[in-house]
Design a protein around this motif. Structure first.
Motif, PDB file in Angstrom:
ATOM      1  N   VAL A   1      45.210  24.730  39.460  1.00  0.00           N
ATOM      2  CA  VAL A   1      45.488  26.098  39.016  1.00  0.00           C
ATOM      3  C   VAL A   1      44.739  27.065  39.922  1.00  0.00           C
ATOM      4  O   VAL A   1      43.544  26.893  40.158  1.00  0.00           O
ATOM      5  CB  VAL A   1      45.056  26.321  37.545  1.00  0.00           C
ATOM      6  CG1 VAL A   1      45.316  27.759  37.122  1.00  0.00           C
ATOM      7  CG2 VAL A   1      45.782  25.357  36.627  1.00  0.00           C
ATOM      8  N   GLY A   2      45.434  28.070  40.434  1.00  0.00           N
ATOM      9  CA  GLY A   2      44.801  29.099  41.258  1.00  0.00           C
ATOM     10  C   GLY A   2      44.788  30.433  40.540  1.00  0.00           C
ATOM     11  O   GLY A   2      45.800  30.850  39.963  1.00  0.00           O
ATOM     12  N   LEU A   3      43.627  31.106  40.546  1.00  0.00           N
ATOM     13  CA  LEU A   3      43.487  32.408  39.890  1.00  0.00           C
ATOM     14  C   LEU A   3      43.785  33.524  40.896  1.00  0.00           C
ATOM     15  O   LEU A   3      43.221  33.548  41.988  1.00  0.00           O
ATOM     16  CB  LEU A   3      42.071  32.577  39.339  1.00  0.00           C
ATOM     17  CG  LEU A   3      41.586  31.517  38.350  1.00  0.00           C
ATOM     18  CD1 LEU A   3      40.175  31.841  37.876  1.00  0.00           C
ATOM     19  CD2 LEU A   3      42.537  31.401  37.168  1.00  0.00           C
ATOM     20  N   VAL A   4      44.656  34.441  40.504  1.00  0.00           N
ATOM     21  CA  VAL A   4      45.037  35.553  41.373  1.00  0.00           C
ATOM     22  C   VAL A   4      44.920  36.845  40.578  1.00  0.00           C
ATOM     23  O   VAL A   4      45.425  36.930  39.452  1.00  0.00           O
ATOM     24  CB  VAL A   4      46.481  35.399  41.894  1.00  0.00           C
ATOM     25  CG1 VAL A   4      46.838  36.544  42.834  1.00  0.00           C
ATOM     26  CG2 VAL A   4      46.662  34.068  42.598  1.00  0.00           C
ATOM     27  N   GLY A   5      44.250  37.831  41.146  1.00  0.00           N
ATOM     28  CA  GLY A   5      44.117  39.109  40.456  1.00  0.00           C
ATOM     29  C   GLY A   5      43.391  40.129  41.287  1.00  0.00           C
ATOM     30  O   GLY A   5      42.869  39.823  42.371  1.00  0.00           O
ATOM     31  N   PHE A   6      43.345  41.353  40.802  1.00  0.00           N
ATOM     32  CA  PHE A   6      42.609  42.419  41.468  1.00  0.00           C
ATOM     33  C   PHE A   6      41.104  42.159  41.355  1.00  0.00           C
ATOM     34  O   PHE A   6      40.667  41.354  40.525  1.00  0.00           O
ATOM     35  CB  PHE A   6      42.954  43.776  40.843  1.00  0.00           C
ATOM     36  CG  PHE A   6      44.302  44.303  41.232  1.00  0.00           C
ATOM     37  CD1 PHE A   6      44.466  44.965  42.441  1.00  0.00           C
ATOM     38  CD2 PHE A   6      45.405  44.132  40.416  1.00  0.00           C
ATOM     39  CE1 PHE A   6      45.708  45.459  42.810  1.00  0.00           C
ATOM     40  CE2 PHE A   6      46.647  44.612  40.776  1.00  0.00           C
ATOM     41  CZ  PHE A   6      46.798  45.280  41.976  1.00  0.00           C
ATOM     42  N   PRO A   7      40.296  42.826  42.169  1.00  0.00           N
ATOM     43  CA  PRO A   7      38.839  42.659  42.055  1.00  0.00           C
ATOM     44  C   PRO A   7      38.334  43.062  40.665  1.00  0.00           C
ATOM     45  O   PRO A   7      38.888  43.965  40.027  1.00  0.00           O
ATOM     46  CB  PRO A   7      38.288  43.594  43.140  1.00  0.00           C
ATOM     47  CG  PRO A   7      39.401  43.753  44.123  1.00  0.00           C
ATOM     48  CD  PRO A   7      40.656  43.705  43.304  1.00  0.00           C
ATOM     49  N   ASN A   8      37.292  42.378  40.212  1.00  0.00           N
ATOM     50  CA  ASN A   8      36.627  42.702  38.948  1.00  0.00           C
ATOM     51  C   ASN A   8      37.547  42.571  37.731  1.00  0.00           C
ATOM     52  O   ASN A   8      37.383  43.276  36.739  1.00  0.00           O
ATOM     53  CB  ASN A   8      36.053  44.125  38.999  1.00  0.00           C
ATOM     54  CG  ASN A   8      34.794  44.250  38.165  1.00  0.00           C
ATOM     55  OD1 ASN A   8      34.053  43.292  37.996  1.00  0.00           O
ATOM     56  ND2 ASN A   8      34.562  45.429  37.627  1.00  0.00           N
TER      57      ASN A   8
END
Length: 362
Positions: A161-168
């Motif tokens: 599983v890879g986590l993808v998102g904006f900073p913070n």
């Protein structure tokens, strides 16, 4: 120090020179040529070692060379074979031709050994060239040169599983809460500067690996920020978890579209990977605000909450599988779930839901 890309020049060893000598001993009536063969040059091997997780041990090195074979000796003694070199790399390392960009090796299995460059053959000694017409050969072969290649080692972490998102957005907090990883967590952006892996234990016999990368910002595909540089570390993941910040000033639908767009620009194959959506930091909002954010997000995705009152212990407001639509629409998320890593809201539900996805993708 985390290093995920290095350029190296690799050379196998040169074969040893064959020996030209003659047997000359007192009281030995029959002499003749007795030069031995040169030793073979050392090989270059790649060894996959799960005890390494970075390419930092190559920092400062530009040329790795196997040992040359030793020359042959009199009395038909062969020269010593040159020592091979064994280059240890972490699982997920690709060996890329530095000139053409061609992927030469993709090393993913722990313990795998691959001969990359073969050492040169040793030359024959003059004993091989004796004949009835040439009883005193003085010729011996030179050793053959080794192989040489300029390569780039690229590390792409292997995870489920890879986590993808904006900073913070709470990626580091999440992976520290549900796995054995201990990344730095702080209340400012770009806390994560290097990828992190964590093992999420489901029970005594089952687990999966989660990867956290630096936050992606809008325009990352054009080179802005840190996230785009490390997106290669989630190329091998079976599924992605897009993390949308409920407490962010950006609209939740805008965050989702921006992340999908950056993934598409980076790699169309990565953008087609199965994915789920987590609405994070719901502890910072009131319950009615969370419900409104969920309605907005689900509406933008064309989904609605599940009819089931309890799925993995989640209230229907907190989970949506799209009522089976995800199987028909490859572009849709497999589920949408609001979570709070700080308060622990829906942590178990998230782990079991991701586990199911990973199991189906295996």
């Amino acid at each position: 120090m985390f290093v995920d890309s290095v350029e190296l020049k690799l050379s196998s060893g040169k074969g040893g020179q064959g020996c030209s000598s003659f047997r000359r001993e007192k009281f030995v009536p029959k002499g003749g040529p007795d030069g031995g063969d040169g030793g073979r040059g050392g090989d270059v091997w790649f060894v996959v070692d799960k005890n390494t997780d970075t390419l930092s041990h190559f920092k400062g090195k530009t040329h790795l060379k196997a040992q040359n074979g030793r020359p042959g000796q009199p009395r038909k003694c062969a020269g010593k074979t040159g020592e091979s070199i064994y280059i240890r790399v972490p699982p997920g390392t690709q060996v890329v031709d530095a000139q053409t960009g061609e992927v030469l090796l993709d090393l993913t299995e722990d313990g795998r050994k691959v001969k990359f460059l073969q050492g040169g053959k040793g030359g024959l000694g003059n004993v091989h060239f004796r004949s009835s017409t040439n009883q005193r050969p003085t010729y011996a072969q030179p050793g053959k040169p080794g192989e040489e290649r300029e390569v780039r080692l690229e590390l792409k972490l292997i995870a489920d599983v890879g986590l993808v998102g904006f900073p913070n957005v709470g990626k580091s907090t999440l992976i520290s809460r549900i796995s054995n990883a201990h990344p730095e967590v702080a209340d400012y952006e770009f806390t994560t500067l290097t990828p992190k892996l964590g093992v999420v234990a489901i029970d005594e016999y089952r687990s999966f690996v989660m990867a956290d990368i630096p936050g992606i910002i809008e325009g990352a595909s054009d080179g802005r920020g840190l996230g785009i540089e490390f997106l290669k570390h989630i190329e091998r993941t079976k599924t992605l978890l897009l993390m949308i910040d409920a407490a962010n000033y950006r609209e939740v639908a805008h965050q989702y579209e921006a992340l999908k767009q950056e993934l598409e620009r980076y790699s169309t194959e990565l953008a087609k990977r199965p994915f789920a959506v987590a609405l994070t930091r719901i502890d910072a909002l009131q319950e009615d605000e969370v419900n409104e954010k969920m309605r907005q997000l689900l509406a933008s995705l064309g989904l609605s909450p599940n009819d089931a009152l309890s799925v993995y212990g989640c209230d229907e407001r907190y989970l949506s599988y799209g009522a089976g639509e995800a199987d028909e629409k490859e572009s849709g998320p497999l589920f949408v779930m609001p979570i709070s890593s700080i308060a622990g809201t829906n942590m178990k539900a998230l782990v079991f839901a991701l586990s199911d996805i990973v199991g189906k993708a295996s």
